[in-house]
Scaffold this motif. Structure first.
Motif, PDB file in Angstrom:
ATOM      1  N   UNK A 224       0.823  -1.219   0.000  1.00 29.38           N
ATOM      2  CA  UNK A 224       0.000   0.000   0.000  1.00 29.38           C
ATOM      3  C   UNK A 224       0.853   1.263   0.000  1.00 29.38           C
ATOM      4  N   UNK A 225       2.120   1.173   0.373  1.00 31.00           N
ATOM      5  CA  UNK A 225       3.041   2.302   0.199  1.00 31.00           C
ATOM      6  C   UNK A 225       4.451   1.749   0.096  1.00 31.00           C
ATOM      7  N   UNK A 226       5.369   2.587  -0.354  1.00 28.11           N
ATOM      8  CA  UNK A 226       6.752   2.142  -0.529  1.00 28.11           C
ATOM      9  C   UNK A 226       7.270   1.601   0.797  1.00 28.11           C
ATOM     10  N   UNK A 227       7.791   0.400   0.744  1.00 25.05           N
ATOM     11  CA  UNK A 227       8.338  -0.175   1.969  1.00 25.05           C
ATOM     12  C   UNK A 227       7.368  -1.083   2.691  1.00 25.05           C
ATOM     13  N   UNK A 228       6.094  -1.094   2.241  1.00 21.79           N
ATOM     14  CA  UNK A 228       5.106  -1.973   2.888  1.00 21.79           C
ATOM     15  C   UNK A 228       5.197  -3.370   2.264  1.00 21.79           C
ATOM     16  N   UNK A 229       6.236  -4.110   2.669  1.00 21.37           N
ATOM     17  CA  UNK A 229       6.468  -5.407   2.035  1.00 21.37           C
ATOM     18  C   UNK A 229       5.620  -6.501   2.664  1.00 21.37           C
ATOM     19  N   UNK A 230       5.118  -6.254   3.854  1.00 22.58           N
ATOM     20  CA  UNK A 230       4.251  -7.222   4.534  1.00 22.58           C
ATOM     21  C   UNK A 230       3.002  -6.478   4.963  1.00 22.58           C
ATOM     22  N   UNK A 231       1.868  -7.178   5.003  1.00 22.75           N
ATOM     23  CA  UNK A 231       0.718  -6.495   5.581  1.00 22.75           C
ATOM     24  C   UNK A 231       0.817  -6.612   7.100  1.00 22.75           C
ATOM     25  N   UNK A 232       0.279  -5.594   7.785  1.00 26.61           N
ATOM     26  CA  UNK A 232       0.328  -5.624   9.253  1.00 26.61           C
ATOM     27  C   UNK A 232      -1.066  -5.382   9.802  1.00 26.61           C
ATOM     28  N   UNK A 233      -1.294  -5.839  11.020  1.00 30.82           N
ATOM     29  CA  UNK A 233      -2.647  -5.703  11.550  1.00 30.82           C
ATOM     30  C   UNK A 233      -2.858  -4.412  12.348  1.00 30.82           C
ATOM     31  N   UNK A 234      -1.806  -3.792  12.846  1.00 26.54           N
ATOM     32  CA  UNK A 234      -1.983  -2.525  13.557  1.00 26.54           C
ATOM     33  C   UNK A 234      -2.309  -2.724  15.031  1.00 26.54           C
ATOM     34  N   UNK A 235      -1.982  -1.657  15.831  1.00 20.12           N
ATOM     35  CA  UNK A 235      -2.151  -1.777  17.279  1.00 20.12           C
ATOM     36  C   UNK A 235      -3.632  -1.836  17.673  1.00 20.12           C
ATOM     37  N   UNK A 236      -4.501  -1.148  16.921  1.00 25.19           N
ATOM     38  CA  UNK A 236      -5.924  -1.148  17.276  1.00 25.19           C
ATOM     39  C   UNK A 236      -6.459  -2.575  17.251  1.00 25.19           C
ATOM     40  N   UNK A 237      -6.104  -3.303  16.202  1.00 31.57           N
ATOM     41  CA  UNK A 237      -6.554  -4.684  16.096  1.00 31.57           C
ATOM     42  C   UNK A 237      -5.906  -5.543  17.163  1.00 31.57           C
ATOM     43  N   UNK A 269     -12.375   1.611  11.671  1.00 33.32           N
ATOM     44  CA  UNK A 269     -11.202   2.106  10.967  1.00 33.32           C
ATOM     45  C   UNK A 269     -10.975   1.267   9.723  1.00 33.32           C
ATOM     46  N   UNK A 270     -10.099   1.737   8.837  1.00 35.32           N
ATOM     47  CA  UNK A 270      -9.660   0.937   7.698  1.00 35.32           C
ATOM     48  C   UNK A 270      -8.149   0.806   7.764  1.00 35.32           C
ATOM     49  N   UNK A 271      -7.660  -0.346   7.349  1.00 37.74           N
ATOM     50  CA  UNK A 271      -6.213  -0.466   7.162  1.00 37.74           C
ATOM     51  C   UNK A 271      -5.812   0.382   5.959  1.00 37.74           C
ATOM     52  N   UNK A 272      -4.579   0.910   5.966  1.00 38.77           N
ATOM     53  CA  UNK A 272      -4.113   1.669   4.799  1.00 38.77           C
ATOM     54  C   UNK A 272      -4.103   0.728   3.598  1.00 38.77           C
ATOM     55  N   UNK A 273      -4.707   1.196   2.478  1.00 42.59           N
ATOM     56  CA  UNK A 273      -4.687   0.404   1.256  1.00 42.59           C
ATOM     57  C   UNK A 273      -5.763  -0.668   1.185  1.00 42.59           C
ATOM     58  N   UNK A 274      -6.738  -0.604   2.087  1.00 37.04           N
ATOM     59  CA  UNK A 274      -7.822  -1.598   2.051  1.00 37.04           C
ATOM     60  C   UNK A 274      -9.158  -0.901   2.229  1.00 37.04           C
ATOM     61  N   UNK A 275     -10.168  -1.265   1.426  1.00 33.24           N
ATOM     62  CA  UNK A 275     -11.444  -0.570   1.548  1.00 33.24           C
ATOM     63  C   UNK A 275     -12.294  -1.048   2.747  1.00 33.24           C
ATOM     64  N   UNK A 276     -12.070  -2.284   3.214  1.00 32.34           N
ATOM     65  CA  UNK A 276     -12.966  -2.847   4.236  1.00 32.34           C
ATOM     66  C   UNK A 276     -12.878  -2.094   5.556  1.00 32.34           C
ATOM     67  N   UNK A 277     -14.042  -1.815   6.103  1.00 35.71           N
ATOM     68  CA  UNK A 277     -14.079  -1.193   7.430  1.00 35.71           C
ATOM     69  C   UNK A 277     -13.957  -2.275   8.491  1.00 35.71           C
ATOM     70  N   UNK A 278     -13.084  -2.033   9.434  1.00 41.55           N
ATOM     71  CA  UNK A 278     -12.876  -2.997  10.520  1.00 41.55           C
ATOM     72  C   UNK A 278     -13.309  -2.374  11.840  1.00 41.55           C
TER      73      UNK A 278
END
Ligand SMILES: Nc1ncnc2c1ncn2[C@@H]1O[C@H](COP(=O)(O)OP(=O)(O)OP(=O)(O)O)[C@@H](O)[C@H]1O
Ligand SMILES: [Mg+2]
Length: 453
Positions: A224-237, A269-278
């Protein structure tokens, strides 16, 4: 994993293009008390895995022309905590090895008996259970290290309110000078709350750029951006079911505040680069040593966000206003550092304690901790004296020296020495110090010599 109920009320996802086999799997596992969802198409299964929490996925090697094996990395990205059991036919056992290398937790060879299936699933749920216990233990360790107790009226009051608030889901804003223990109290509130067995996730707001902070908080999809080689779940999740601690929230970038506001209000919220609302069910504790109201006035902090974060605010007193706790805190740090540096037990001399009582502690408990750490290392005997304390050279606040030492279980001589030292630290000249002390210059000179000042 974090938004799941603890095993064994396991939730299982089975993906296989054979409806008969799926039905057998479902019957067998539901009999064992698990909740089972099935999918006969890979896409359908992936969608389920992305939108609902599961503990274990039974993934067929070939699903109506799609390869389960190839889908494994993407599946693990969509649901990072999910334990995947690869299901292969006997003729493809060699693929099981590749599946394990790709991150599958185990494999089953078809046809398998109901007992084999249940054992394989139960083993993964046991592992998840162990992982979550380990996580809980690791989180509790720092909390146990610093038991929050106080003899100071100012601090005791804050602690009493904190314990009361901890029982609710109300958002808490912790205020106070740097080093007063806001981070420690945030941990304690989480520990006292009904969410204690779930994670406490901390986001350190000033250490990151707005983009990285958004990703840290909400996660991002791979690429979803330069350097985003892995998807991450984020602290909120990660904090789902637990507490999210926004440390130094006064440094939260203005441009990102609307997204934070929405999350604080609606928990969406949404993850960066993903349309789904979580969604994430979190209690929010935030902390800052900045004046948020002043920031609202100069438009660098949103008022609506401040209202939402600040349902309850607690102001931690500076150490100079809770001197009753100084000796206990200092002794605790002496024990801690003697231990961690494998040094013999040491104790603080009366003079050292008096010297500390007369000092203003602009860096609060953190400064005390640093001063003691250094003293423990520098001290060669078993007694830590004033000469081991590096106290930043700042004069004590007016009245502190006289107000504090008085009544302490120390000799008159010790008290006199500390008082003279504190007054000298304030005074511009020795003559002025002598005037304040009510003695003449030569008496002061003799006393200085006697006390080695
Ligand atoms: N009651 C306490 N017992 C033991 N250690 C404490 C206590 N309060 C604070 N400390 C220690 O003091 C240091 C500073 O505490 P903490 O980081 O919580 O302060 P803070 O208010 O968050 O500071 P800042 O605003 O600079 O982030 C930490 O190392 C912490 O472990
Ligand atoms: Mg802090």
């Amino acid at each position: 994993m974090s938004n799941l109920p603890a095993a064994p009320q396991g939730r299982i996802l089975a993906i296989d293009d054979d409806p008969g086999l799926l039905q057998n799997f479902a019957l067998c596992l539901e009999d064992a008390g698990y909740r089972v969802n099935t999918a006969t198409r890979l896409q359908e299964g992936m969608k389920l895995a992305a939108s609902q929490p599961f503990h274990v996925c039974l993934l067929d090697r070939d699903i109506a022309g799609d390869s389960g094996l190839d889908a494994l990395p993407r599946l693990r990205e969509l649901a990072p905590g999910l334990r995947v059991i690869m299901v292969t036919a006997h003729s493809h056992v060699e693929d099981a090895v590749r599946a394990i290398a790709e991150g599958a937790a185990d494999y089953l060879v078809k046809p398998c008996s109901p007992a084999q299936l249940r054992i394989a699933v139960a083993r993964q749920l046991d592992t998840l259970d162990l992982l979550s216990r380990l996580e809980t233990l690791e989180r509790q360790q720092p909390r146990q290290a610093s038991t929050l107790q106080s003899n100071s009226p100012a601090m005791s009051e804050v602690l009493a309110v904190a314990r009361q608030v901890a029982r609710t889901d109300a958002n808490v804003l912790l205020l106070g000078e740097s080093g007063t223990g806001k981070g420690v109290l945030a941990n304690a509130i989480h520990g006292w709350s009904p969410r204690a067995s779930r994670p406490l996730a901390t986001v350190n707001c000033p250490s990151l750029s707005a983009e990285l902070l958004e990703s840290e908080l909400f996660g991002h999809a791979k690429g979803s951006f330069t350097g985003a080689t892995q998807s991450t779940q984020g602290r909120a999740s990660h904090a789902d079911g637990g507490t999210l601690f926004l440390d130094e929230v006064g440094d939260f970038p203005l441009a990102l505040q609307p997204k934070l506001l929405r999350f604080v209000q609606d928990k969406e919220y949404e993850r960066i680069g993903e349309p789904d609302t979580r969604r994430a069910d979190v209690r929010i504790i935030s902390a800052t040593n900045r004046d948020l109201e002043a920031m609202v006035r100069d438009n660098s902090f949103r008022l609506d966000l401040l209202y939402r974060l600040n349902v309850i605010s607690l102001v931690l007193p500076p150490l100079r206003d809770r001197r009753e706790d100084l000796a206990a805190l200092a002794n605790g740090f002496v024990r801690r550092y003697a231990n961690s540096y494998h040094l013999p037990a040491r104790h603080l001399s009366e003079q050292a304690l008096l010297r500390m009582q007369a000092y203003a502690w602009p860096g609060n408990v953190r400064e005390l901790q640093n001063v003691i750490e250094r003293a423990v290392i520098l001290c060669t005997g078993e007694q830590i004296g004033p000469e081991h304390l590096a106290l930043g050279g700042e004069p004590a606040p007016a009245g502190a020296g006289s107000g504090v030492g008085v009544g302490a279980p120390v000799s008159l001589e010790t008290l006199e020495r500390a008082h003279i030292e504190a007054v000298m630290a304030h005074a511009e000249t020795l003559e002025a110090a002598a005037r304040t002390l009510g003695i003449d210059g030569s008496t002061l000179y003799r006393k200085r010599k006697a006390y080695g000042l």
